[in-house]
Design an enzyme around this catalytic site. Structure first.
Site, mmCIF file in Angstrom:
data_model
loop_
_atom_site.group_PDB
_atom_site.id
_atom_site.type_symbol
_atom_site.label_atom_id
_atom_site.label_comp_id
_atom_site.label_asym_id
_atom_site.label_seq_id
_atom_site.Cartn_x
_atom_site.Cartn_y
_atom_site.Cartn_z
ATOM 1 N N ASP A 131 0.804 -1.241 0.000
ATOM 2 C CA ASP A 131 0.000 0.000 0.000
ATOM 3 C C ASP A 131 0.833 1.286 0.000
ATOM 4 O O ASP A 131 0.314 2.349 -0.321
ATOM 5 C CB ASP A 131 -0.938 0.028 1.218
ATOM 6 C CG ASP A 131 -1.883 -1.153 1.256
ATOM 7 O OD1 ASP A 131 -2.112 -1.761 0.202
ATOM 8 O OD2 ASP A 131 -2.385 -1.483 2.354
ATOM 9 N N ARG A 166 -14.625 0.194 -25.212
ATOM 10 C CA ARG A 166 -15.266 0.121 -23.903
ATOM 11 C C ARG A 166 -14.558 0.986 -22.873
ATOM 12 O O ARG A 166 -13.354 1.249 -22.997
ATOM 13 C CB ARG A 166 -15.217 -1.323 -23.382
ATOM 14 C CG ARG A 166 -16.249 -2.197 -24.021
ATOM 15 C CD ARG A 166 -16.065 -3.641 -23.603
ATOM 16 N NE ARG A 166 -17.195 -4.437 -24.076
ATOM 17 C CZ ARG A 166 -17.175 -5.750 -24.197
ATOM 18 N NH1 ARG A 166 -16.092 -6.433 -23.890
ATOM 19 N NH2 ARG A 166 -18.244 -6.390 -24.621
HETATM 20 O O1 F6P Z 1 -2.570 -4.046 3.163
HETATM 21 C C1 F6P Z 1 -2.383 -4.820 2.024
HETATM 22 C C2 F6P Z 1 -3.693 -5.180 1.404
HETATM 23 O O2 F6P Z 1 -3.449 -5.946 0.242
HETATM 24 C C3 F6P Z 1 -4.622 -4.010 1.090
HETATM 25 O O3 F6P Z 1 -4.265 -3.337 -0.087
HETATM 26 C C4 F6P Z 1 -5.957 -4.692 1.035
HETATM 27 O O4 F6P Z 1 -6.996 -3.790 1.341
HETATM 28 C C5 F6P Z 1 -5.849 -5.749 2.092
HETATM 29 O O5 F6P Z 1 -4.453 -5.972 2.291
HETATM 30 C C6 F6P Z 1 -6.519 -7.060 1.775
HETATM 31 O O6 F6P Z 1 -6.357 -7.909 2.857
HETATM 32 P P1 F6P Z 1 -6.717 -9.464 2.890
HETATM 33 O O7 F6P Z 1 -5.699 -10.180 2.052
HETATM 34 O O8 F6P Z 1 -6.624 -9.833 4.327
HETATM 35 O O9 F6P Z 1 -8.079 -9.581 2.309
#
Ligand code: F6P
Length: 324
Positions: A131, A166
């Site tokens: 992130d 699209r």
């Molecule tokens: O923090 C990393 C991340 O991939 C975020 O971008 C995402 O919102 C979240 O983790 C998803 O988490 P999980 O794999 O627990 O669904």
């Protein structure tokens, strides 16, 4: 502070490409100092339940190029409770762990900070998340690889979008942060990025559609952050408000977290891992190691997790200028 002889290392929260390179660097740099290294499996769950094994230089051989994390990871609800945290602390004492290195994102480093505050232990954080949302470091381990993966996918989506005339809404990860969305949109030449940090009153969707119509573009790519309903929300709006367009949605999902780490992430992780051991030697505690303007920096974990990392206005302007 007592002399350090033994450290523990764990990965926590969402895995990120380059975490193995960080584990490898921490392990080898610590062994180089003559310290003992314990690998803690499944993040804080492993600290609570004693899934702990000594690591050697060989344990981390042949891992720098691998995605995921050899130590496995978890999001631990138990660690949020006082009881869970006490158990984790007891295991640190039992194994003689003088300092804990936590590789993870916002939630994981917040947990490390709480452990340090409540039990007076030494923790060092390494920013490991796709992130890129930790304050005080220009980049987090895994962000570059995920960004490149997204760009690769969008290039492919562009082929079919153009062939069919699209509009594609491509949803990317990032939790509350728009770094992946904004920068992948620039790198893939997308027509727009819709990100949570854009707090202007302008309706981002209407703004983009009007621009597109002015240019009489038949196909386009809009990158949308996962927050606030993500791509589905905007696709539904187009279907009702602008029914003349043929719309599709592509949610990239967890493929963004996998794959071989880029050279950039391997180097970043290696530098941060070695710097974590240097920091401990210098007597630092409760800091996250980051990189700012290519220099290693120590950021108090409290700041790294609490302060919002801004997306520079210049990036927003670049996107706006180039998508005319
Ligand atoms: O923090 C990393 C991340 O991939 C975020 O971008 C995402 O919102 C979240 O983790 C998803 O988490 P999980 O794999 O627990 O669904």
């Amino acid at each position: 502070m007592a002399e350090i002889k033994t450290i523990g290392v764990l990965t926590s929260g969402g895995d990120a490409p380059g975490m193995n390179a960080a584990i490898r660097a921490v392990t080898r740099a610590a062994i180089f100092q003559g310290w003992k290294v314990y690998g803690i499996y499944r993040g804080y769950e492993g600290l609570i339940n004693g899934y702990i094994k000594e690591l050697s230089t060989e344990s981390v051989s042949n891992t720098i190029q691998r995605g995921g994390t050899i130590l496995k990871t978890a999001r631990s609800d138990e660690f949020r409770t006082d009881e869970g945290m006490n158990k984790a602390y007891e295991n640190m004492k039992k194994f003689g762990i003088d300092a804990l290195i936590v590789i993870g994102g916002n939630g994981s480093l917040s947990g490390a900070q709480r452990l340090a505050r409540e039990h007076d232990v030494t923790v060092i954080g390494l920013p490991g998340t796709i992130d890129n949302d930790l304050y005080g470091t220009d980049s987090t381990i895994g962000y570059d690889t995920a960004l490149n993966t997204i760009v690769d996918c969008v290039d492919k989506i562009r082929d079919t979008a153009t062939s069919h005339d699209r509009i594609f809404f491509v949803e990317v990860m990032g939790r509350d942060a728009g770094f992946l969305a904004q920068n992948s949109a620039i790198a893939a030449g997308a027509e727009a990025a819709i990100i949570p940090e854009d707090k202007t009153d302008v309706d981002q969707l209407a703004h983009y559609i009007e621009r597109g119509i002015r240019k009489s573009k038949n196909s386009s790519i809009v990158i949308v952050s996962e927050k606030d309903g993500g791509a589905m929300h905007y696709a539904e709006r187009v279907r009702t408000e602008y029914p003349q367009f043929d719309v599709r949605v592509s949610i990239l999902g967890h493929l963004q977290r996998g794959g071989r780490p880029s050279a950039f992430d391997r180097i970043l992780a290696s530098r941060l891992g070695v710097a974590a051991i240097e920091a401990l030697k210098e007597g630092q505690r409760n800091v996250m190691i980051g990189v700012k303007n290519d220099e290693i920096v120590y950021v108090p974990i409290t700041k790294a997790v609490k302060i919002d990392k801004p997306i520079g206005q210049e990036l927003l302007d670049v996107m706006d200028t180039l998508s005319i």
